[in-house]
Motif scaffolding. Structure first.
Motif, short mmCIF file in Angstrom:
data_model
loop_
_atom_site.label_atom_id
_atom_site.label_comp_id
_atom_site.label_asym_id
_atom_site.label_seq_id
_atom_site.Cartn_x
_atom_site.Cartn_y
_atom_site.Cartn_z
N MET A 1 8.84 -82.93 1.12
CA MET A 1 7.86 -83.82 0.66
C MET A 1 6.90 -83.75 1.98
N SER A 2 5.78 -84.01 1.80
CA SER A 2 4.56 -84.18 2.80
C SER A 2 4.69 -85.63 3.53
N ALA A 150 7.08 -92.19 -13.65
CA ALA A 150 6.22 -92.29 -12.40
C ALA A 150 6.56 -91.20 -11.30
N ALA A 151 7.70 -90.87 -11.47
CA ALA A 151 8.08 -89.59 -10.40
C ALA A 151 7.38 -88.51 -10.84
N ARG A 152 7.38 -88.16 -12.09
CA ARG A 152 6.79 -87.33 -12.60
C ARG A 152 5.35 -87.11 -12.18
N SER A 157 10.49 -85.50 -7.25
CA SER A 157 11.82 -85.61 -7.79
C SER A 157 12.16 -87.32 -8.03
N VAL A 158 13.01 -87.63 -8.71
CA VAL A 158 13.31 -89.20 -8.72
C VAL A 158 13.93 -89.65 -7.29
N PRO A 159 14.86 -89.00 -6.48
CA PRO A 159 15.00 -89.47 -5.32
C PRO A 159 14.00 -89.34 -4.35
N TYR A 162 11.97 -92.75 -5.31
CA TYR A 162 12.68 -93.80 -4.82
C TYR A 162 12.38 -93.98 -3.06
N LYS A 163 12.17 -93.06 -2.38
CA LYS A 163 11.94 -93.05 -0.96
C LYS A 163 10.47 -93.64 -0.85
N LYS A 164 9.52 -93.20 -1.57
CA LYS A 164 8.34 -93.52 -1.46
C LYS A 164 7.94 -94.89 -2.14
N ALA A 165 8.54 -95.10 -3.16
CA ALA A 165 8.21 -96.40 -4.14
C ALA A 165 8.40 -97.57 -3.46
N ASP A 166 7.83 -98.06 -2.44
CA ASP A 166 8.09 -99.20 -1.60
C ASP A 166 6.61 -99.62 -1.16
N VAL A 167 6.36 -101.05 -0.78
CA VAL A 167 5.32 -101.42 -0.71
C VAL A 167 4.70 -101.25 0.97
N TRP A 168 3.39 -100.91 1.06
CA TRP A 168 2.85 -100.61 2.41
C TRP A 168 2.15 -101.96 2.59
N PRO A 169 2.08 -102.21 3.81
CA PRO A 169 2.35 -101.56 5.05
C PRO A 169 3.81 -102.23 5.76
N LEU A 170 4.56 -102.90 4.85
CA LEU A 170 5.85 -103.49 4.97
C LEU A 170 6.81 -102.17 5.41
N ALA A 171 6.67 -101.18 4.53
CA ALA A 171 7.39 -99.81 4.45
C ALA A 171 6.27 -98.71 4.75
#
Length: 285
Positions: A1-2, A150-152, A157-159, A162-171
């Protein structure tokens, strides 16, 4: 992943540049035309227009431009799509947020948020659950688990999703934007507490239409009373270093908005290409 953000609106924010966006209708022709428009993002309107997640899914697909994908090496849409859902209200509307995120939207705009509880729910609804001892536990995620589509769409990939599907700027690595609309005097009164108490808010979008109605000057966006209320919102956002946005950016007011520190600028869709181009030029990019 970039390590580069897929979300073009976040890329603009992290580069200390204003993000230029527009409202869009849920139809394929609009999506096609907006796919290579001069915007960082678009907001599919699902509050005053029909709430139709099937149409949203179709529109997201039409946002993908094969030529652009081939040239960029990324399957992310060049113009980042997010969605405005129906008003928060007493129902809290977790399901609406879940459905648009599950289709692949990169963020949710929540209308009529006026209390700390409503703001907390908005952020929590865009986050998956996690263990209590996990970093960045609050706001406690309540988004239901259904990531495949959403991952597609994001090209992950789904994993990876999951790593990117969080809210910015908290994450800081998160790709999801939570935008809250401040469009009442109650919201203005509570905004300082909201921004002090609820992490994970990506931007505050002033709802000038509803706010001006309540102030007794419907759609008189240049009226001193309306401008003063907007000034209070801007000052509070700047105090908390939260991006503030304006949904009625025009050729007449965009220079003033830039000077006042607005960083999420929305215009009408196709008719506003010239406004966006002029604003980008004046901003230096």
């Amino acid at each position: 992943m970039s390590d580069t953000h897929l979300n073009g609106i976040i890329r603009a924010f992290e580069s200390n540049k204003p993000a230029y966006t527009a409202f869009a209708k849920l139809d394929k022709q609009t999506a096609i035309e907006m796919s290579d428009a001069p915007y960082d993002g678009i907001v599919f309107e699902m509050e005053h227009n029909p709430y139709d997640v099937s149409a949203l899914g179709d529109a997201l697909q039409y946002m993908l431009n094969r030529k652009q994908i081939a040239e960029s090496g990324s399957v992310a849409a060049r113009v980042t799509p997010i969605a405005r859902i129906p008003a928060n209200g007493v129902e809290m509307n977790q399901a609406f947020a879940k459905q648009v995120l599950d289709r692949g939207a990169y963020g949710v705009v929540w209308p009529h948020v006026a209390t700390v509880e409503q703001a907390y729910n908005a952020v929590a609804s865009c986050r998956y659950a996690r263990p209590k001892n996990a970093p960045l536990y609050e706001p406690k995620g309540v988004r239901g688990d259904g990531p495949a589509t959403a991952a597609r769409y994001w090209g992950l990939s789904v994993p990876e999703y999951y790593k990117k599907a969080d809210v910015w700027p908290l994450a800081p690595h998160g790709e999801i934007l939570v935008g809250l609309m401040c469009e009442s005097t109650e919201a203005i009164e509570n905004l300082d507490d909201i921004l002090s108490s609820v992490p994970g808010i990506g931007f505050i979008l002033i709802g000038e239409g509803d706010l001006s109605q309540q102030l007794g000057h419907p759609r008189e966006y240049e009226h001193p009373v309306v401008l003063d209320a907007m000034r209070q919102i801007v000052e509070t956002c700047h105090k908390h270093k939260v991006v503030v946005g304006n949904p009625h950016t025009t050729a007449k007011n965009h220079q003033r908005l830039l000077e006042e520190g607005y960083r999420f600028l929305m215009a009408a869709a196709q008719r506003s290409y010239g406004v966006v181009g002029t604003a980008r030029e004046m901003a230096g990019y």
